[in-house]
Motif scaffolding. Structure first.
Motif, PDB file in Angstrom:
ATOM      1  N   GLU A  91      32.118  22.321  20.326  1.00  0.00           N
ATOM      2  CA  GLU A  91      32.339  23.750  20.883  1.00  0.00           C
ATOM      3  C   GLU A  91      33.574  24.699  20.128  1.00  0.00           C
ATOM      4  N   THR A  92      33.287  25.887  19.957  1.00  0.00           N
ATOM      5  CA  THR A  92      34.600  26.507  19.468  1.00  0.00           C
ATOM      6  C   THR A  92      35.568  26.710  20.634  1.00  0.00           C
ATOM      7  N   LEU A  93      36.828  26.869  20.241  1.00  0.00           N
ATOM      8  CA  LEU A  93      37.884  27.221  21.438  1.00  0.00           C
ATOM      9  C   LEU A  93      37.096  28.596  22.298  1.00  0.00           C
ATOM     10  N   ARG A  94      36.654  29.471  21.604  1.00  0.00           N
ATOM     11  CA  ARG A  94      36.232  30.534  22.448  1.00  0.00           C
ATOM     12  C   ARG A  94      35.053  30.125  23.383  1.00  0.00           C
ATOM     13  N   GLN A  95      34.334  29.200  22.912  1.00  0.00           N
ATOM     14  CA  GLN A  95      33.129  28.574  23.899  1.00  0.00           C
ATOM     15  C   GLN A  95      33.771  27.989  24.871  1.00  0.00           C
ATOM     16  N   SER A  96      34.897  27.230  24.445  1.00  0.00           N
ATOM     17  CA  SER A  96      35.392  26.293  25.555  1.00  0.00           C
ATOM     18  C   SER A  96      36.219  27.151  26.630  1.00  0.00           C
ATOM     19  N   GLN A  97      36.776  28.443  26.256  1.00  0.00           N
ATOM     20  CA  GLN A  97      37.471  29.226  27.307  1.00  0.00           C
ATOM     21  C   GLN A  97      36.369  29.642  28.204  1.00  0.00           C
ATOM     22  N   ASP A  98      35.213  30.227  27.707  1.00  0.00           N
ATOM     23  CA  ASP A  98      34.186  30.699  28.516  1.00  0.00           C
ATOM     24  C   ASP A  98      33.714  29.594  29.577  1.00  0.00           C
ATOM     25  N   ARG A  99      33.832  28.434  29.035  1.00  0.00           N
ATOM     26  CA  ARG A  99      33.208  27.307  30.016  1.00  0.00           C
ATOM     27  C   ARG A  99      34.060  27.028  31.154  1.00  0.00           C
ATOM     28  N   PHE A 100      35.653  26.879  30.522  1.00  0.00           N
ATOM     29  CA  PHE A 100      36.462  26.349  31.456  1.00  0.00           C
ATOM     30  C   PHE A 100      37.337  27.421  32.195  1.00  0.00           C
ATOM     31  N   ARG A 101      37.540  28.599  31.655  1.00  0.00           N
ATOM     32  CA  ARG A 101      38.366  29.569  32.045  1.00  0.00           C
ATOM     33  C   ARG A 101      37.452  30.899  32.881  1.00  0.00           C
ATOM     34  N   GLY A 102      36.526  31.009  32.014  1.00  0.00           N
ATOM     35  CA  GLY A 102      35.773  32.423  32.548  1.00  0.00           C
ATOM     36  C   GLY A 102      35.460  33.128  31.277  1.00  0.00           C
ATOM     37  N   THR A 103      34.364  34.138  31.261  1.00  0.00           N
ATOM     38  CA  THR A 103      34.114  34.987  30.441  1.00  0.00           C
ATOM     39  C   THR A 103      34.975  36.033  30.388  1.00  0.00           C
ATOM     40  N   GLU A 104      34.866  36.663  28.970  1.00  0.00           N
ATOM     41  CA  GLU A 104      35.959  37.786  28.564  1.00  0.00           C
ATOM     42  C   GLU A 104      35.907  38.752  29.889  1.00  0.00           C
ATOM     43  N   GLU A 105      34.658  39.240  30.238  1.00  0.00           N
ATOM     44  CA  GLU A 105      34.583  40.216  31.442  1.00  0.00           C
ATOM     45  C   GLU A 105      35.341  39.609  32.659  1.00  0.00           C
ATOM     46  N   LEU A 106      35.114  38.486  32.891  1.00  0.00           N
ATOM     47  CA  LEU A 106      35.799  38.078  34.233  1.00  0.00           C
ATOM     48  C   LEU A 106      37.339  38.160  34.266  1.00  0.00           C
ATOM     49  N   ILE A 107      37.699  37.679  32.963  1.00  0.00           N
ATOM     50  CA  ILE A 107      39.286  37.672  32.733  1.00  0.00           C
ATOM     51  C   ILE A 107      39.924  38.798  32.697  1.00  0.00           C
ATOM     52  N   ALA A 147      38.830  41.771  34.325  1.00  0.00           N
ATOM     53  CA  ALA A 147      38.923  42.060  35.743  1.00  0.00           C
ATOM     54  C   ALA A 147      39.852  41.410  36.495  1.00  0.00           C
ATOM     55  N   ARG A 148      40.198  40.110  36.378  1.00  0.00           N
ATOM     56  CA  ARG A 148      41.159  39.319  36.774  1.00  0.00           C
ATOM     57  C   ARG A 148      42.589  39.975  36.504  1.00  0.00           C
ATOM     58  N   GLN A 149      42.716  40.097  35.217  1.00  0.00           N
ATOM     59  CA  GLN A 149      44.205  40.458  34.795  1.00  0.00           C
ATOM     60  C   GLN A 149      44.429  41.888  34.799  1.00  0.00           C
TER      61      GLN A 149
END
Length: 175
Positions: free
Chosen positions: A5-21, A23-25
């Motif tokens: 997986e790319t780093l971007r895909q791993s961030q989606d998987r382990f941290r959350g989608t861009e939309e979710l982040i 909203a959180r930040q």
């Protein structure tokens, strides 16, 4: 790449989608807007905070150790630099930053680097500057026992009391 997986895909998987982040930040971005820039996003990843700060008219720059993430941020028109965040912090003039965000990064550092990180942040922030450090809370049963271990790049959990001690030892007063 991690397991194909790319780093971007791993961030989606382990941290959350861009939309979710995003909203959180948003609450963090509002706090940074109050203190003003420049704001440094250490471990800027996909650039969610850089996007939120741009929307608020706040000068910001990201630093990330992953060239893929920096290229992604730059493709979105953000100021982002590839490199080691501790080296970058050490190169900043004293008191030159209005704020620093370090979101989901300290758990990727070895414990020996935590105090150095705290001291470098204290030196780089101007009086009244804001440091926000966000990390999985190992006191939470789900975050500590399950979610933390899912990400293969995590080194060690950082307990809130440990982080507070390190920041106070570096001179932070209101932790």
């Amino acid at each position: 790449r991690i397991a194909g997986e790319t780093l971007r895909q791993s961030q989606d998987r382990f941290r959350g989608t861009e939309e979710l982040i995003l909203a959180r930040q948003a609450v963090h971005a509002d706090r940074f807007a109050e203190v003003g820039g420049p704001i440094m996003d250490l471990g800027c990843g996909r650039g969610e905070m850089l996007e939120l700060l741009r929307e608020r008219g706040v000068e910001a720059i990201g630093v990330d150790a992953a060239a893929e993430m920096v290229a992604l941020c730059q493709s979105k028109g953000f100021r982002a630099k590839h490199g080691d965040m501790l080296a970058w912090l050490a190169a900043q003039p004293p008191g030159s930053l209005g704020g620093i965000l370090c979101s989901h990064v300290v758990e990727h550092l070895w414990p020996a680097d935590h105090l150095r990180f705290s001291r470098l942040c204290a030196a780089a922030l101007r009086p009244g500057g804001l440091l926000i450090v966000e990390t999985p809370n190992p006191k939470s049963l789900i975050a500590g026992a399950v979610n933390f271990s899912c990400d293969p790049t995590h080194l060690r959990p950082v307990f809130p009391e440990t982080l507070q001690f390190m920041l106070e030892a570096a001179g932070f007063e209101d932790v």
